[in-house]
Design a protein around this motif. Sequence first.
Motif, PDB file in Angstrom:
ATOM      1  N   GLU A 123       0.833  -1.209   0.000  1.00 11.68           N
ATOM      2  CA  GLU A 123       0.000   0.000   0.000  1.00 11.68           C
ATOM      3  C   GLU A 123       0.865   1.255   0.000  1.00 11.68           C
ATOM      4  O   GLU A 123       0.592   2.222  -0.721  1.00 11.68           O
ATOM      5  CB  GLU A 123      -0.900  -0.036   1.229  1.00 11.68           C
TER       6      GLU A 123
ATOM      7  N   GLU B 137      -9.339   1.121   7.929  1.00 10.60           N
ATOM      8  CA  GLU B 137     -10.464   1.648   7.144  1.00 10.60           C
ATOM      9  C   GLU B 137     -10.034   2.864   6.328  1.00 10.60           C
ATOM     10  O   GLU B 137     -10.392   2.989   5.147  1.00 10.60           O
ATOM     11  CB  GLU B 137     -11.632   1.994   8.060  1.00 10.60           C
ATOM     12  N   GLN B 138      -9.275   3.771   6.939  1.00  9.48           N
ATOM     13  CA  GLN B 138      -8.806   4.954   6.227  1.00  9.48           C
ATOM     14  C   GLN B 138      -7.798   4.567   5.148  1.00  9.48           C
ATOM     15  O   GLN B 138      -7.813   5.126   4.043  1.00  9.48           O
ATOM     16  CB  GLN B 138      -8.171   5.940   7.196  1.00  9.48           C
ATOM     17  N   ASN B 139      -6.924   3.625   5.463  1.00  9.90           N
ATOM     18  CA  ASN B 139      -5.939   3.176   4.470  1.00  9.90           C
ATOM     19  C   ASN B 139      -6.626   2.583   3.246  1.00  9.90           C
ATOM     20  O   ASN B 139      -6.229   2.843   2.106  1.00  9.90           O
ATOM     21  CB  ASN B 139      -5.000   2.141   5.088  1.00  9.90           C
ATOM     22  N   PHE B 140      -7.656   1.784   3.483  1.00  9.84           N
ATOM     23  CA  PHE B 140      -8.392   1.179   2.373  1.00  9.84           C
ATOM     24  C   PHE B 140      -9.103   2.246   1.549  1.00  9.84           C
ATOM     25  O   PHE B 140      -9.083   2.204   0.312  1.00  9.84           O
ATOM     26  CB  PHE B 140      -9.402   0.161   2.910  1.00  9.84           C
ATOM     27  N   LYS B 141      -9.738   3.203   2.211  1.00 10.38           N
ATOM     28  CA  LYS B 141     -10.420   4.285   1.496  1.00 10.38           C
ATOM     29  C   LYS B 141      -9.427   5.090   0.662  1.00 10.38           C
ATOM     30  O   LYS B 141      -9.698   5.406  -0.510  1.00 10.38           O
ATOM     31  CB  LYS B 141     -11.140   5.208   2.469  1.00 10.38           C
ATOM     32  N   ASP B 142      -8.287   5.418   1.235  1.00  7.99           N
ATOM     33  CA  ASP B 142      -7.271   6.187   0.500  1.00  7.99           C
ATOM     34  C   ASP B 142      -6.805   5.420  -0.734  1.00  7.99           C
ATOM     35  O   ASP B 142      -6.619   6.011  -1.810  1.00  7.99           O
ATOM     36  CB  ASP B 142      -6.068   6.479   1.404  1.00  7.99           C
TER      37      ASP B 142
ATOM     38  N   THR C  45      -8.424   2.938  -2.454  1.00  5.96           N
ATOM     39  CA  THR C  45      -9.466   2.808  -3.478  1.00  5.96           C
ATOM     40  C   THR C  45      -9.759   4.152  -4.134  1.00  5.96           C
ATOM     41  O   THR C  45     -10.066   4.199  -5.333  1.00  5.96           O
ATOM     42  CB  THR C  45     -10.753   2.202  -2.880  1.00  5.96           C
ATOM     43  N   ASP C  46      -9.676   5.249  -3.376  1.00 14.25           N
ATOM     44  CA  ASP C  46      -9.823   6.582  -3.975  1.00 14.25           C
ATOM     45  C   ASP C  46      -8.707   6.831  -4.987  1.00 14.25           C
ATOM     46  O   ASP C  46      -8.944   7.382  -6.071  1.00 14.25           O
ATOM     47  CB  ASP C  46      -9.792   7.662  -2.894  1.00 14.25           C
TER      48      ASP C  46
ATOM     49  N   ARG D 204      -9.342   4.760  -8.103  1.00 16.66           N
ATOM     50  CA  ARG D 204     -10.453   5.313  -8.882  1.00 16.66           C
ATOM     51  C   ARG D 204     -10.009   6.563  -9.647  1.00 16.66           C
ATOM     52  O   ARG D 204     -10.350   6.742 -10.817  1.00 16.66           O
ATOM     53  CB  ARG D 204     -11.622   5.648  -7.948  1.00 16.66           C
TER      54      ARG D 204
ATOM     55  N   ASN E 121     -13.231   0.579  -9.949  1.00 16.83           N
ATOM     56  CA  ASN E 121     -14.121   0.395  -8.809  1.00 16.83           C
ATOM     57  C   ASN E 121     -14.002  -1.046  -8.341  1.00 16.83           C
ATOM     58  O   ASN E 121     -13.857  -1.964  -9.161  1.00 16.83           O
ATOM     59  CB  ASN E 121     -15.572   0.710  -9.191  1.00 16.83           C
TER      60      ASN E 121
ATOM     61  N   ASN F 131     -16.059  -6.694  -3.388  1.00 11.33           N
ATOM     62  CA  ASN F 131     -15.409  -7.575  -2.426  1.00 11.33           C
ATOM     63  C   ASN F 131     -15.619  -9.045  -2.780  1.00 11.33           C
ATOM     64  O   ASN F 131     -16.418  -9.387  -3.668  1.00 11.33           O
ATOM     65  CB  ASN F 131     -15.859  -7.274  -0.989  1.00 11.33           C
TER      66      ASN F 131
END
Length: 207
Positions: free
Chosen positions: A63, A98-103, A105-106, A109, A115, A118
């Motif tokens: 990551e 959760e924040q790492n995953f959001k960052d 995937t953002d 994208r 997109n 799961n």
Amino acid sequence: MLSPQASGGMMSEAEGKYCQDNLAFLMRSVESLDSRMQGISEIQQIRLNPNETLDFDLLYLTEQQTFELGNEQIEILENYLKSGGTVLIEILIDNNIEQNFKDLTDWAREEFNLNFINWERLLPDHLLKVHPFLFAILPNINNESIKLFVGGGMIIIIGHLSQAWGIHEHTLPRTEIRTAQELGINLLYFAWYRRHQNQLLEKLSSE
């Protein structure tokens, strides 16, 4: 068949060696667990520069590495995905998961228009679930569940899957190591199949 991206400034020498060793353990398990497949004997480290030929099926990134890629490297990665390559990105479990995953995937994208869905939403006969090993659910590694997300040619793993491919500072039960290696081989097969299908389509379109 499988290469990590580890270059100066992105990963320390020790971290790069650790990833390389784990990936090498997986590649050595390929032929013994599925004789139809054969992995490369040496894991290559690449720098994603224009002078390199990305002639392999799967690229492994952490990551942290994704956010340290420059514009030129992102463009190379985009072309690699378009050519049928698969990128595997692993997020280790920590307090900011959760924040790492959001960052991440953002980022995917924005940079690649991807997109993600799961594991649970993948079709029952999806290659990752059935070939060559059958997985109804994802395994637990060291008492933590693995999570998997797919977006085009990019796969995000949450958990310590690659650590379970090798033997380092912790000792896992043999069954967990074998299960992790089997899931790793499914990832390799998916990457090979995706690139192979892309090459076939290119050949047909050029005829």
